[in-house]
Design an enzyme around this catalytic site. Sequence first.
Site, short mmCIF file in Angstrom:
data_model
loop_
_atom_site.label_atom_id
_atom_site.label_comp_id
_atom_site.label_asym_id
_atom_site.label_seq_id
_atom_site.Cartn_x
_atom_site.Cartn_y
_atom_site.Cartn_z
N GLY A 75 38.81 50.30 -28.84
CA GLY A 75 37.82 51.02 -28.29
C GLY A 75 36.27 50.88 -28.23
O GLY A 75 35.48 51.59 -28.15
N SER A 76 35.98 49.48 -28.29
CA SER A 76 34.57 48.99 -28.30
C SER A 76 34.05 49.39 -26.98
O SER A 76 32.87 49.74 -26.79
CB SER A 76 34.38 47.50 -28.61
OG SER A 76 34.70 46.82 -27.55
N ASN A 77 34.64 49.39 -25.82
CA ASN A 77 34.07 49.91 -24.59
C ASN A 77 33.77 51.26 -24.59
O ASN A 77 32.82 51.90 -24.18
CB ASN A 77 34.74 49.52 -23.28
CG ASN A 77 34.40 47.94 -23.02
OD1 ASN A 77 33.52 47.80 -22.15
ND2 ASN A 77 35.43 47.09 -23.29
N ASN A 127 38.51 50.82 -13.97
CA ASN A 127 39.15 49.86 -14.95
C ASN A 127 38.24 48.71 -15.22
O ASN A 127 37.32 48.20 -14.41
CB ASN A 127 40.44 49.50 -14.46
CG ASN A 127 41.18 48.50 -15.53
OD1 ASN A 127 40.99 48.85 -16.88
ND2 ASN A 127 41.67 47.39 -15.09
N HIS A 177 38.34 44.87 -16.37
CA HIS A 177 38.88 43.65 -16.86
C HIS A 177 38.03 42.56 -17.07
O HIS A 177 37.09 42.26 -16.77
CB HIS A 177 39.69 43.19 -15.40
CG HIS A 177 40.71 42.31 -15.88
ND1 HIS A 177 41.83 42.48 -16.19
CD2 HIS A 177 40.70 40.79 -15.45
CE1 HIS A 177 42.70 41.21 -16.43
NE2 HIS A 177 42.03 40.28 -15.76
N ASP A 207 44.80 45.69 -11.00
CA ASP A 207 43.52 44.86 -10.92
C ASP A 207 43.08 44.56 -9.45
O ASP A 207 42.49 43.45 -9.35
CB ASP A 207 43.73 43.57 -11.84
CG ASP A 207 43.99 43.86 -13.30
OD1 ASP A 207 43.66 45.12 -13.66
OD2 ASP A 207 44.63 42.87 -14.02
N GLU A 248 30.56 43.38 -21.03
CA GLU A 248 31.43 44.45 -20.73
C GLU A 248 30.86 45.80 -21.15
O GLU A 248 30.89 47.12 -20.33
CB GLU A 248 32.73 44.47 -21.38
CG GLU A 248 33.83 43.21 -20.96
CD GLU A 248 35.23 43.58 -21.56
OE1 GLU A 248 35.65 44.61 -21.95
OE2 GLU A 248 35.69 42.42 -21.84
C1 GRF Z 1 38.41 44.56 -22.97
O1 GRF Z 1 38.30 43.16 -23.15
C2 GRF Z 1 38.76 45.11 -21.76
O2 GRF Z 1 38.12 44.26 -20.94
C3 GRF Z 1 40.25 44.95 -21.43
O3 GRF Z 1 40.64 45.13 -22.85
C4 GRF Z 1 39.54 45.21 -23.87
C5 GRF Z 1 39.42 46.35 -24.50
O4 GRF Z 1 38.49 46.17 -25.68
N1 GRF Z 1 41.01 45.61 -20.53
P1 GRF Z 1 38.08 47.63 -26.23
O5 GRF Z 1 39.12 48.32 -26.79
O6 GRF Z 1 37.08 48.36 -25.31
O7 GRF Z 1 37.50 47.11 -27.67
#
Ligand code: GRF
Length: 249
Positions: A12-14, A118, A120, A162, A191
Amino acid sequence: MNNLAVFASGRGSNFRAIIDHERMGVLQNVKVALLISNEQNAPALKTAEHYGIPCEIVPGVFGRSFATKSERSEARRRFDEKACSTLKEHRIDLVALAGFMQVLGSPIIDEYYYRIMNIHPAVDLKRFGGRGMYGERVHEAVLRAGERTSGCTIHYVDASVDGGPIILQTNVPVHADDSPESLAHRILIQEHRTYSKAIQLHADGKIGVKDGCAVIDWSGGWQDDWNRRQDAYIQHQMLEQENIVQSAI
Ligand code: GRF
Protein backbone atom coordinates in the site's frame (compact mmCIF):
# COMPACT_ATOMS: atom_id res chain seq x y z
CA MET A 1 -15.87 16.69 -3.70
CA ASN A 2 -14.69 13.53 -5.46
CA ASN A 3 -14.82 10.52 -3.17
CA LEU A 4 -11.96 8.17 -3.97
CA ALA A 5 -11.73 4.47 -3.09
CA VAL A 6 -8.42 2.64 -3.28
CA PHE A 7 -8.24 -1.13 -3.85
CA ALA A 8 -5.02 -2.68 -2.51
CA SER A 9 -3.87 -6.22 -1.72
CA GLY A 10 -0.48 -5.57 -0.17
CA ARG A 11 2.03 -3.03 1.07
CA GLY A 12 0.00 0.00 0.00
CA SER A 13 2.79 2.51 -0.60
CA ASN A 14 0.80 4.06 -3.48
CA PHE A 15 -2.23 4.27 -1.17
CA ARG A 16 -0.05 6.08 1.39
CA ALA A 17 1.31 8.46 -1.28
CA ILE A 18 -2.23 9.37 -2.32
CA ILE A 19 -3.14 10.05 1.33
CA ASP A 20 -0.02 12.25 1.65
CA HIS A 21 -1.06 14.22 -1.44
CA GLU A 22 -4.51 14.77 0.05
CA ARG A 23 -3.25 15.74 3.51
CA MET A 24 -0.67 18.14 2.08
CA GLY A 25 -3.37 19.87 0.02
CA VAL A 26 -1.72 18.84 -3.26
CA LEU A 27 -4.79 16.84 -4.22
CA GLN A 28 -7.74 19.21 -4.17
CA ASN A 29 -11.40 18.39 -4.15
CA VAL A 30 -10.51 14.71 -3.66
CA LYS A 31 -11.20 12.76 -0.50
CA VAL A 32 -9.68 9.34 0.16
CA ALA A 33 -12.94 7.89 1.42
CA LEU A 34 -12.47 4.11 1.40
CA LEU A 35 -9.96 1.28 1.16
CA ILE A 36 -11.06 -2.11 -0.11
CA SER A 37 -8.69 -5.04 0.28
CA ASN A 38 -9.09 -8.64 -0.76
CA GLU A 39 -6.29 -9.68 1.65
CA GLN A 40 -6.95 -9.56 5.37
CA ASN A 41 -3.25 -9.20 6.24
CA ALA A 42 -2.54 -6.40 3.77
CA PRO A 43 -0.32 -3.74 5.42
CA ALA A 44 -2.43 -1.16 3.54
CA LEU A 45 -5.22 -1.87 6.05
CA LYS A 46 -2.99 -0.64 8.89
CA THR A 47 -2.38 2.59 6.99
CA ALA A 48 -6.13 3.09 6.55
CA GLU A 49 -6.65 2.47 10.26
CA HIS A 50 -3.87 4.90 11.16
CA TYR A 51 -5.43 7.67 9.08
CA GLY A 52 -9.01 6.86 10.09
CA ILE A 53 -10.01 5.90 6.55
CA PRO A 54 -12.93 3.46 6.38
CA CYS A 55 -11.82 0.08 5.11
CA GLU A 56 -13.50 -3.09 4.10
CA ILE A 57 -12.00 -6.54 3.64
CA VAL A 58 -13.77 -8.27 0.79
CA PRO A 59 -12.47 -11.79 0.12
CA GLY A 60 -11.82 -12.46 -3.55
CA VAL A 61 -9.67 -15.00 -5.38
CA PHE A 62 -6.23 -13.65 -4.44
CA GLY A 63 -4.29 -15.94 -2.09
CA ARG A 64 -7.03 -18.57 -2.05
CA SER A 65 -7.29 -21.93 -3.74
CA PHE A 66 -10.46 -23.41 -5.12
CA ALA A 67 -11.42 -26.99 -5.87
CA THR A 68 -13.12 -26.12 -9.15
CA LYS A 69 -13.12 -23.40 -11.76
CA SER A 70 -16.74 -22.61 -11.01
CA GLU A 71 -16.01 -22.09 -7.31
CA ARG A 72 -13.32 -19.64 -8.34
CA SER A 73 -15.66 -17.76 -10.67
CA GLU A 74 -18.28 -17.68 -7.95
CA ALA A 75 -15.78 -16.13 -5.48
CA ARG A 76 -14.86 -13.57 -8.12
CA ARG A 77 -18.52 -12.76 -8.76
CA ARG A 78 -19.22 -12.37 -5.03
CA PHE A 79 -16.24 -10.02 -4.71
CA ASP A 80 -17.46 -7.84 -7.57
CA GLU A 81 -20.97 -7.71 -6.15
CA LYS A 82 -19.88 -6.84 -2.61
CA ALA A 83 -17.25 -4.33 -3.78
CA CYS A 84 -19.82 -2.64 -6.02
CA SER A 85 -22.39 -2.27 -3.26
CA THR A 86 -19.69 -1.00 -0.84
CA LEU A 87 -18.63 1.63 -3.38
CA LYS A 88 -22.21 2.79 -3.69
CA GLU A 89 -22.72 2.87 0.09
CA HIS A 90 -19.72 5.17 0.40
CA ARG A 91 -20.82 7.31 -2.59
CA ILE A 92 -17.55 6.66 -4.39
CA ASP A 93 -16.89 8.61 -7.60
CA LEU A 94 -13.51 7.21 -8.57
CA VAL A 95 -11.57 4.01 -7.86
CA ALA A 96 -7.77 3.66 -7.87
CA LEU A 97 -6.33 0.14 -8.03
CA ALA A 98 -2.96 0.22 -6.32
CA GLY A 99 -1.20 -3.12 -6.07
CA PHE A 100 -4.57 -4.81 -6.30
CA MET A 101 -4.03 -8.46 -7.18
CA GLN A 102 -7.26 -9.43 -8.89
CA VAL A 103 -8.84 -8.81 -12.24
CA LEU A 104 -12.20 -7.06 -11.89
CA GLY A 105 -15.28 -8.43 -13.62
CA SER A 106 -17.67 -6.64 -15.92
CA PRO A 107 -20.37 -5.78 -13.32
CA ILE A 108 -18.01 -3.42 -11.51
CA ILE A 109 -16.19 -2.20 -14.64
CA ASP A 110 -19.47 -1.38 -16.39
CA GLU A 111 -20.87 0.40 -13.34
CA TYR A 112 -17.71 2.52 -12.99
CA TYR A 113 -16.74 2.80 -16.64
CA TYR A 114 -13.69 5.05 -17.03
CA ARG A 115 -13.94 5.77 -13.34
CA ILE A 116 -11.50 3.02 -12.32
CA MET A 117 -7.77 3.60 -12.73
CA ASN A 118 -4.89 1.18 -12.42
CA ILE A 119 -1.17 1.66 -12.01
CA HIS A 120 1.30 -0.64 -13.73
CA PRO A 121 5.09 -0.51 -13.19
CA ALA A 122 6.10 -0.45 -16.87
CA VAL A 123 5.53 1.72 -19.93
CA ASP A 124 5.36 -0.85 -22.71
CA LEU A 125 2.17 -2.57 -21.64
CA LYS A 126 2.00 -4.78 -24.72
CA ARG A 127 5.27 -6.47 -23.80
CA PHE A 128 5.41 -5.95 -20.05
CA GLY A 129 1.75 -5.90 -19.05
CA GLY A 130 -1.24 -8.20 -19.18
CA ARG A 131 -2.08 -11.44 -17.44
CA GLY A 132 0.76 -12.85 -15.33
CA MET A 133 2.84 -9.65 -15.55
CA TYR A 134 2.90 -8.33 -12.01
CA GLY A 135 5.37 -7.55 -9.25
CA GLU A 136 8.98 -8.56 -9.80
CA ARG A 137 8.07 -10.42 -12.99
CA VAL A 138 7.59 -7.12 -14.80
CA HIS A 139 11.03 -5.80 -13.89
CA GLU A 140 12.71 -9.15 -14.57
CA ALA A 141 11.18 -9.18 -18.05
CA VAL A 142 12.26 -5.58 -18.72
CA LEU A 143 15.84 -6.38 -17.67
CA ARG A 144 15.88 -9.61 -19.65
CA ALA A 145 14.78 -7.71 -22.75
CA GLY A 146 17.66 -5.26 -22.31
CA GLU A 147 15.40 -2.19 -22.24
CA ARG A 148 17.06 1.17 -21.70
CA THR A 149 13.97 2.77 -20.17
CA SER A 150 11.00 1.63 -18.15
CA GLY A 151 8.61 3.51 -15.89
CA CYS A 152 5.00 3.51 -14.83
CA THR A 153 1.61 3.86 -16.46
CA ILE A 154 -1.72 5.01 -15.11
CA HIS A 155 -4.64 3.86 -17.24
CA TYR A 156 -8.38 3.50 -17.04
CA VAL A 157 -9.54 -0.05 -16.51
CA ASP A 158 -11.63 -1.71 -19.18
CA ALA A 159 -12.42 -5.35 -19.91
CA SER A 160 -8.82 -6.03 -21.02
CA VAL A 161 -5.94 -6.65 -18.61
CA ASP A 162 -3.67 -3.56 -18.53
CA GLY A 163 -5.08 -2.46 -21.89
CA GLY A 164 -7.40 0.46 -21.08
CA PRO A 165 -6.85 4.09 -22.17
CA ILE A 166 -3.49 5.39 -20.96
CA ILE A 167 -3.76 8.57 -18.90
CA LEU A 168 -0.17 9.26 -17.85
CA GLN A 169 3.22 7.61 -18.15
CA THR A 170 6.51 8.48 -16.49
CA ASN A 171 9.77 7.12 -17.86
CA VAL A 172 12.77 6.15 -15.77
CA PRO A 173 16.18 5.01 -17.03
CA VAL A 174 17.23 1.39 -16.67
CA HIS A 175 20.82 1.15 -15.40
CA ALA A 176 23.26 -1.48 -16.62
CA ASP A 177 23.72 -2.84 -13.09
CA ASP A 178 20.02 -2.78 -12.16
CA SER A 179 18.45 -5.68 -10.31
CA PRO A 180 14.66 -6.10 -10.41
CA GLU A 181 14.60 -4.56 -6.90
CA SER A 182 16.64 -1.47 -7.76
CA LEU A 183 14.58 -0.85 -10.89
CA ALA A 184 11.32 -1.38 -8.98
CA HIS A 185 12.46 1.14 -6.37
CA ARG A 186 13.34 3.82 -8.95
CA ILE A 187 9.97 3.32 -10.63
CA LEU A 188 8.03 3.32 -7.35
CA ILE A 189 9.24 6.85 -6.56
CA GLN A 190 7.67 8.00 -9.83
CA GLU A 191 4.52 5.91 -9.25
CA HIS A 192 3.93 7.83 -6.03
CA ARG A 193 4.10 11.13 -7.92
CA THR A 194 2.21 10.10 -11.02
CA TYR A 195 -0.87 8.43 -9.51
CA SER A 196 -2.13 11.50 -7.67
CA LYS A 197 -1.59 13.62 -10.76
CA ALA A 198 -3.86 11.32 -12.80
CA ILE A 199 -6.44 11.36 -10.00
CA GLN A 200 -6.41 15.17 -9.94
CA LEU A 201 -6.77 15.34 -13.74
CA HIS A 202 -9.80 13.07 -13.49
CA ALA A 203 -11.31 15.04 -10.58
CA ASP A 204 -10.82 18.28 -12.52
CA GLY A 205 -12.69 16.82 -15.51
CA LYS A 206 -9.58 17.13 -17.67
CA ILE A 207 -9.63 13.64 -19.18
CA GLY A 208 -11.78 12.70 -22.14
CA VAL A 209 -11.68 9.36 -23.94
CA LYS A 210 -11.87 9.41 -27.73
CA ASP A 211 -11.63 6.24 -29.86
CA GLY A 212 -10.30 4.34 -26.85
CA CYS A 213 -7.54 6.88 -26.16
CA ALA A 214 -7.41 9.28 -23.23
CA VAL A 215 -7.16 12.92 -24.31
CA ILE A 216 -6.01 15.40 -21.67
CA ASP A 217 -6.96 19.06 -21.65
CA TRP A 218 -3.88 20.83 -20.25
CA SER A 219 -5.35 24.31 -20.72
CA GLY A 220 -5.53 26.99 -18.04
CA GLY A 221 -1.96 26.42 -16.80
CA TRP A 222 -2.99 23.11 -15.22
CA GLN A 223 0.49 21.60 -15.36
CA ASP A 224 2.15 24.66 -13.76
CA ASP A 225 -0.41 24.76 -10.96
CA TRP A 226 0.05 21.07 -10.32
CA ASN A 227 3.87 21.28 -10.30
CA ARG A 228 3.73 24.21 -7.89
CA ARG A 229 1.46 22.30 -5.49
CA GLN A 230 3.25 18.95 -5.82
CA ASP A 231 6.63 20.43 -5.02
CA ALA A 232 5.81 20.13 -1.29
CA TYR A 233 5.15 16.40 -1.72
CA ILE A 234 8.35 15.86 -3.69
CA GLN A 235 10.41 17.58 -0.95
CA HIS A 236 8.73 15.39 1.66
CA GLN A 237 9.33 12.26 -0.44
CA MET A 238 13.02 13.10 -0.92
CA LEU A 239 13.46 13.64 2.82
CA GLU A 240 11.80 10.31 3.51
CA GLN A 241 14.16 8.59 1.02
CA GLU A 242 17.18 10.22 2.70
CA ASN A 243 16.00 9.01 6.10
CA ILE A 244 15.61 5.47 4.76
CA VAL A 245 19.17 5.56 3.38
CA GLN A 246 20.54 7.12 6.63
CA SER A 247 18.91 4.52 8.84
CA ALA A 248 20.24 1.72 6.62
CA ILE A 249 23.86 2.92 7.09
C1 GRF B 1 3.30 -1.11 -7.60
O1 GRF B 1 4.54 -1.29 -8.21
C2 GRF B 1 2.22 -1.02 -8.63
O2 GRF B 1 2.63 -0.44 -9.83
C3 GRF B 1 1.87 -2.45 -8.87
O3 GRF B 1 2.00 -3.08 -7.61
C4 GRF B 1 2.88 -2.32 -6.80
C5 GRF B 1 2.11 -1.96 -5.58
O4 GRF B 1 2.90 -1.33 -4.61
N1 GRF B 1 0.58 -2.58 -9.47
P1 GRF B 1 2.21 -0.73 -3.32
O5 GRF B 1 1.35 -1.82 -2.70
O6 GRF B 1 1.39 0.46 -3.72
O7 GRF B 1 3.34 -0.37 -2.41
